[in-house]
Design an enzyme around this catalytic site. Structure first.
Site, PDB file in Angstrom:
ATOM      1  N   ASP A 119       0.833  -1.202   0.000  1.00  0.00           N
ATOM      2  CA  ASP A 119       0.000   0.000   0.000  1.00  0.00           C
ATOM      3  C   ASP A 119       0.867   1.252   0.000  1.00  0.00           C
ATOM      4  O   ASP A 119       1.913   1.289   0.663  1.00  0.00           O
ATOM      5  CB  ASP A 119      -0.902  -0.008   1.238  1.00  0.00           C
ATOM      6  CG  ASP A 119      -2.099   0.915   1.098  1.00  0.00           C
ATOM      7  OD1 ASP A 119      -2.297   1.482   0.008  1.00  0.00           O
ATOM      8  OD2 ASP A 119      -2.840   1.063   2.086  1.00  0.00           O
ATOM      9  N   HIS A 149       3.488   2.865  -9.039  1.00  0.00           N
ATOM     10  CA  HIS A 149       3.301   1.422  -9.202  1.00  0.00           C
ATOM     11  C   HIS A 149       4.582   0.763  -9.731  1.00  0.00           C
ATOM     12  O   HIS A 149       4.918  -0.353  -9.327  1.00  0.00           O
ATOM     13  CB  HIS A 149       2.131   1.152 -10.151  1.00  0.00           C
ATOM     14  CG  HIS A 149       0.804   1.571  -9.586  1.00  0.00           C
ATOM     15  ND1 HIS A 149       0.389   1.197  -8.331  1.00  0.00           N
ATOM     16  CD2 HIS A 149      -0.192   2.341 -10.105  1.00  0.00           C
ATOM     17  CE1 HIS A 149      -0.817   1.706  -8.101  1.00  0.00           C
ATOM     18  NE2 HIS A 149      -1.181   2.406  -9.148  1.00  0.00           N
ATOM     19  N   LEU A 186      12.734 -19.455  -2.242  1.00  0.00           N
ATOM     20  CA  LEU A 186      11.553 -18.767  -1.725  1.00  0.00           C
ATOM     21  C   LEU A 186      10.295 -19.189  -2.478  1.00  0.00           C
ATOM     22  O   LEU A 186      10.275 -19.241  -3.701  1.00  0.00           O
ATOM     23  CB  LEU A 186      11.742 -17.254  -1.873  1.00  0.00           C
ATOM     24  CG  LEU A 186      10.583 -16.385  -1.372  1.00  0.00           C
ATOM     25  CD1 LEU A 186      10.521 -16.408   0.158  1.00  0.00           C
ATOM     26  CD2 LEU A 186      10.722 -14.959  -1.888  1.00  0.00           C
TER      27      LEU A 186
END
Length: 237
Positions: free
Chosen positions: A17, A34, A128
């Protein structure tokens, strides 16, 4: 420091956010925020693994995000195409296993094809485990899961009396992925915004005022330190 010495949470989920506010502070268009946020995701994946985290899930695009101005949605989809295009090479280099959660049926065909290629190319990687939530909403996820479960009950494959929490979890997008130990939300907001509602039942929450593009390894270490300091008794007295 060796990964085993860090005592990091096994699974961290992040609500990304603040991209728009980051851009506004710099008098830049929202798409620039973004783009900066996407670069932060790339770096935090590497940092998370180095700090001992095995699973990382990020909230990239929600079912509600379609309500944003069309120009911004188009910019996000363009950024997603670019990200997915580079992700196979980057994931192979970093040994990451990548999975997309959410209702991808509403995405354009080329995006769905890229997602299939990415998941197939990285499924055997042992580093990961990176989950990206795209067109994701937890209520939508649970409704889709319930529909699948109801179909199995109607077909006689499942006895309603045998339904358990574990079984229901197997009908969600996150099946075979452990529930998050820690949820991080950036930018100062303190709500979960329809993200992993079922999975967050026993998760620790960490909120920070840092805008997502500025979230870095040092900020992640602060979140881990907060998590380690918590007394996790799971309903004990």
């Amino acid at each position: 420091m060796d990964r085993s010495e860090l005592e990091a949470p096994n699974h961290v989920a992040i609500i990304l956010d603040g991209n728009g506010r980051w851009a506004k502070k710099r008098l830049m268009p929202r798409k620039a925020g973004h783009a900066a946020g996407a670069r932060a995701v790339e770096q935090i994946c590497e940092d998370a693994w180095n700090l001992g985290i095995k699973y990382l899930t990020v909230y990239a695009f929600s079912t509600e995000n379609w309500k944003r101005p069309q120009k911004e949605v188009d910019a996000l989809m363009k950024l997603l195409r670019s990200y997915l295009k580079d992700c196979i090479k980057r994931s192979t280099k970093n040994n990451m296993c990548v999975k997309v959660i959410g209702d991808v049926t509403l995405l354009d065909e080329d995006l769905r094809r890229q997602i299939v290629e990415l998941e197939e190319a990285t499924k055997d990687n042992t580093g990961l485990h990176f989950q990206v939530a795209l067109n994701y909403g937890s209520r939508d996820e649970m409704i889709r899961g319930m529909r699948k479960l109801c179909r199995d009950v109607s077909a006689g494959r499942v006895d309603p009396e045998d339904i358990t929490e574990q079984m229901f979890s197997g009908y969600l997008d996150t099946r075979e992925i452990p529930d998050p130990d820690l949820l991080i939300r950036t930018s100062g907001e303190e709500r979960v915004s329809n993200f992993l509602l079922w999975q967050l039942a026993y998760t620790e929450f960490y909120f920070t005022d840092v805008l997502w593009p500025d979230f870095n390894k040092e900020e992640l270490q602060k979140a881990i330190a907060y998590y380690r300091a918590r007394d996790r008794r799971y309903g004990g007295v």
